[in-house]
Design a protein around this motif. Structure first.
Motif, PDB file in Angstrom:
ATOM      1  N   UNK A   1       3.268  15.169   1.401  1.00 46.18           N
ATOM      2  CA  UNK A   1       2.052  15.415   2.168  1.00 46.18           C
ATOM      3  C   UNK A   1       1.046  16.219   1.339  1.00 46.18           C
ATOM      4  N   UNK A   2       1.547  17.214   0.627  1.00 47.61           N
ATOM      5  CA  UNK A   2       0.676  18.042  -0.211  1.00 47.61           C
ATOM      6  C   UNK A   2       0.058  17.209  -1.331  1.00 47.61           C
ATOM      7  N   UNK A   3       0.852  16.329  -1.924  1.00 47.40           N
ATOM      8  CA  UNK A   3       0.335  15.477  -2.998  1.00 47.40           C
ATOM      9  C   UNK A   3      -0.712  14.499  -2.463  1.00 47.40           C
ATOM     10  N   UNK A   4      -0.481  13.993  -1.246  1.00 47.08           N
ATOM     11  CA  UNK A   4      -1.461  13.099  -0.622  1.00 47.08           C
ATOM     12  C   UNK A   4      -2.786  13.822  -0.363  1.00 47.08           C
TER      13      UNK A   4
ATOM     14  N   UNK B   1       9.081   0.727   5.895  1.00 48.64           N
ATOM     15  CA  UNK B   1       9.355   2.009   6.535  1.00 48.64           C
ATOM     16  C   UNK B   1       9.685   3.114   5.538  1.00 48.64           C
ATOM     17  N   UNK B   2      10.245   2.752   4.373  1.00 42.47           N
ATOM     18  CA  UNK B   2      10.695   3.766   3.415  1.00 42.47           C
ATOM     19  C   UNK B   2       9.614   4.776   3.040  1.00 42.47           C
ATOM     20  N   UNK B   3       8.427   4.347   2.570  1.00 46.78           N
ATOM     21  CA  UNK B   3       7.402   5.353   2.220  1.00 46.78           C
ATOM     22  C   UNK B   3       6.907   6.130   3.428  1.00 46.78           C
ATOM     23  N   UNK B   4       6.878   5.495   4.611  1.00 56.27           N
ATOM     24  CA  UNK B   4       6.453   6.202   5.817  1.00 56.27           C
ATOM     25  C   UNK B   4       7.436   7.314   6.159  1.00 56.27           C
TER      26      UNK B   4
ATOM     27  N   UNK C   1      11.225  -1.773  -3.884  1.00 57.52           N
ATOM     28  CA  UNK C   1      10.817  -2.381  -2.617  1.00 57.52           C
ATOM     29  C   UNK C   1       9.601  -3.288  -2.792  1.00 57.52           C
ATOM     30  N   UNK C   2       8.683  -2.903  -3.674  1.00 59.29           N
ATOM     31  CA  UNK C   2       7.534  -3.768  -3.955  1.00 59.29           C
ATOM     32  C   UNK C   2       8.004  -5.091  -4.552  1.00 59.29           C
ATOM     33  N   UNK C   3       8.911  -5.007  -5.525  1.00 58.27           N
ATOM     34  CA  UNK C   3       9.428  -6.223  -6.169  1.00 58.27           C
ATOM     35  C   UNK C   3      10.242  -7.064  -5.189  1.00 58.27           C
ATOM     36  N   UNK C   4      11.049  -6.386  -4.357  1.00 60.84           N
ATOM     37  CA  UNK C   4      11.921  -7.102  -3.428  1.00 60.84           C
ATOM     38  C   UNK C   4      11.125  -7.911  -2.414  1.00 60.84           C
TER      39      UNK C   4
ATOM     40  N   UNK D   1       0.823  -1.203   0.000  1.00 64.31           N
ATOM     41  CA  UNK D   1       0.000   0.000   0.000  1.00 64.31           C
ATOM     42  C   UNK D   1       0.863   1.261   0.000  1.00 64.31           C
ATOM     43  N   UNK D   2       1.851   1.316   0.904  1.00 60.67           N
ATOM     44  CA  UNK D   2       2.676   2.510   1.032  1.00 60.67           C
ATOM     45  C   UNK D   2       3.520   2.794  -0.194  1.00 60.67           C
ATOM     46  N   UNK D   3       4.246   1.789  -0.665  1.00 60.08           N
ATOM     47  CA  UNK D   3       5.108   1.989  -1.830  1.00 60.08           C
ATOM     48  C   UNK D   3       4.297   2.154  -3.108  1.00 60.08           C
ATOM     49  N   UNK D   4       3.174   1.425  -3.211  1.00 59.21           N
ATOM     50  CA  UNK D   4       2.317   1.598  -4.383  1.00 59.21           C
ATOM     51  C   UNK D   4       1.736   2.999  -4.442  1.00 59.21           C
ATOM     52  N   UNK D   5       1.326   3.526  -3.292  1.00 66.70           N
ATOM     53  CA  UNK D   5       0.787   4.880  -3.231  1.00 66.70           C
ATOM     54  C   UNK D   5       1.867   5.908  -3.564  1.00 66.70           C
ATOM     55  N   UNK D   6       3.097   5.650  -3.114  1.00 62.99           N
ATOM     56  CA  UNK D   6       4.191   6.570  -3.409  1.00 62.99           C
ATOM     57  C   UNK D   6       4.459   6.635  -4.908  1.00 62.99           C
ATOM     58  N   UNK D   7       4.476   5.491  -5.574  1.00 59.93           N
ATOM     59  CA  UNK D   7       4.681   5.468  -7.027  1.00 59.93           C
ATOM     60  C   UNK D   7       3.547   6.202  -7.731  1.00 59.93           C
ATOM     61  N   UNK D   8       2.309   5.973  -7.291  1.00 58.66           N
ATOM     62  CA  UNK D   8       1.143   6.625  -7.896  1.00 58.66           C
ATOM     63  C   UNK D   8       1.226   8.142  -7.748  1.00 58.66           C
ATOM     64  N   UNK D   9       1.585   8.614  -6.562  1.00 52.06           N
ATOM     65  CA  UNK D   9       1.689  10.054  -6.320  1.00 52.06           C
ATOM     66  C   UNK D   9       2.736  10.695  -7.228  1.00 52.06           C
TER      67      UNK D   9
END
Length: 311
Positions: A297-300, A284-287, A70-73, A40-48
């Motif tokens: 934060x603004x993009x979110x 932890x990376x996307x967090x 990180x998603x692939x790993x 969820x976190x890394x997927x959302x980061x890529x989308x943003x």
């Protein structure tokens, strides 16, 4: 006849925590939660980064590579760890095991190189701000990203080509997944050359990029020290703090796992630490980047406001 048996391994057995069924169930749910948060976190980061034009900069371009990596790993090993945690004896084919271990090594190696590239990007942004757009042009960024993935592949192939190919004795892997160090204990024959190559490769993968990052941030520190304004200090700190935190967590845990003296046996502590290294760090990376970064934060907020207005 013994030689034939050495080359006829068709599958491996993964034990996990089969001797501790209650702990294995708890471990399953913890890893599952971490894996879902990671997706969820890394997927959302890529989308943003893809959808928000304000994030179309070199720093976020490399960050999208990190999130995708990180998603692939985690997907290369954690699903297998979850399956192993639901059974007493999980079997995996020889080809599947080899694919899993080499894909995980490739992605982990690539992340080491990528973090060094991201440090260079921060160095240029702080030490040469007026020339940043010229030095870190999109053409250069794409080449650096392709070079990162290519370097990871080369560093992974070196120990693969030089290492022994035969397995003897037990085909039981005392782990949740086909983890490289644990699998290496089942290799038969003379492993002296492969151990030397493996050590040199570990230095190239871990020590060299980490040293480059340390030197880079030392030079960044000197540049920041010359900044007189408080605003400049805060900007430099916000630019580098997230990456430094990720580097500390990633390299600290990686060195603790791969540079420690090798043991003939794998303890339950080593197994759990290995899986948590592959689960917690990418989670932890996307967090870290989202909590410490105003642009993210603004993009979110923009993304969720857009969804809310459309309902």
């Amino acid at each position: 006849m013994n030689n034939n048996s050495e080359t006829m391994v068709t599958e491996f057995i993964l034990l996990g925590l089969s001797d501790h069924p209650v702990a294995q169930v708890i471990f399953f749910w913890i890893v599952l939660v971490f894996y879902l948060i990671n997706l969820l976190g890394n997927g959302l980061m890529v989308l943003l980064i893809i959808t928000d034009s304000h994030l179309h900069t070199p720093m976020y371009f490399f960050l999208s590579n990190l999130s995708f990596l990180d998603i692939c790993y985690t997907s290369s090993s954690l699903p297998q760890a979850l399956v192993t945690s639901t059974t007493e004896r999980t079997t995996i084919s020889f080809i599947g095991c080899m694919a899993q271990v080499h894909i995980s090594l490739y992605l982990g190696t690539t992340e080491c190189v990528l973090l060094a590239v991201m440090a260079y990007d921060r160095f240029v942004a702080i030490c040469s701000p007026l020339h940043y757009t010229v030095i870190m042009s999109w053409n250069v960024c794409v080449r650096m990203a392709l070079g990162t993935w290519g370097t990871g592949l080369i560093l992974t192939l070196i120990p693969t080509v030089t290492g022994p190919k035969r397995f003897c004795g037990s085909n039981v892997i005392n782990h949740f997944t086909c983890e490289a160090q644990t699998l290496g204990k089942l290799i038969c024959g003379n492993t002296h050359l492969s151990n030397i190559v493996s050590f040199i490769n570990s230095v190239l993968v871990l020590i060299v990029p980490f040293t480059f990052i340390l030197v880079t941030y030392f030079r960044i520190g000197l540049a920041v020290w010359r900044i007189r304004s408080d605003q400049g200090w805060r900007k430099a700190l916000s630019t580098c703090s997230s990456h430094l935190t990720v580097v500390g967590i990633f390299y600290g845990s990686a060195m603790a796992m791969y540079l420690q003296p090798k043991s003939k046996y794998t303890s339950d502590r080593d197994k759990i630490f290995s899986v948590f290294y592959g689960a917690v760090t990418p989670m932890l990376n996307p967090l870290i980047y989202s909590l410490r970064n105003k642009d993210v934060k603004r993009a979110l907020q923009k993304l969720f406001r857009g969804k809310g207005s459309g309902i």
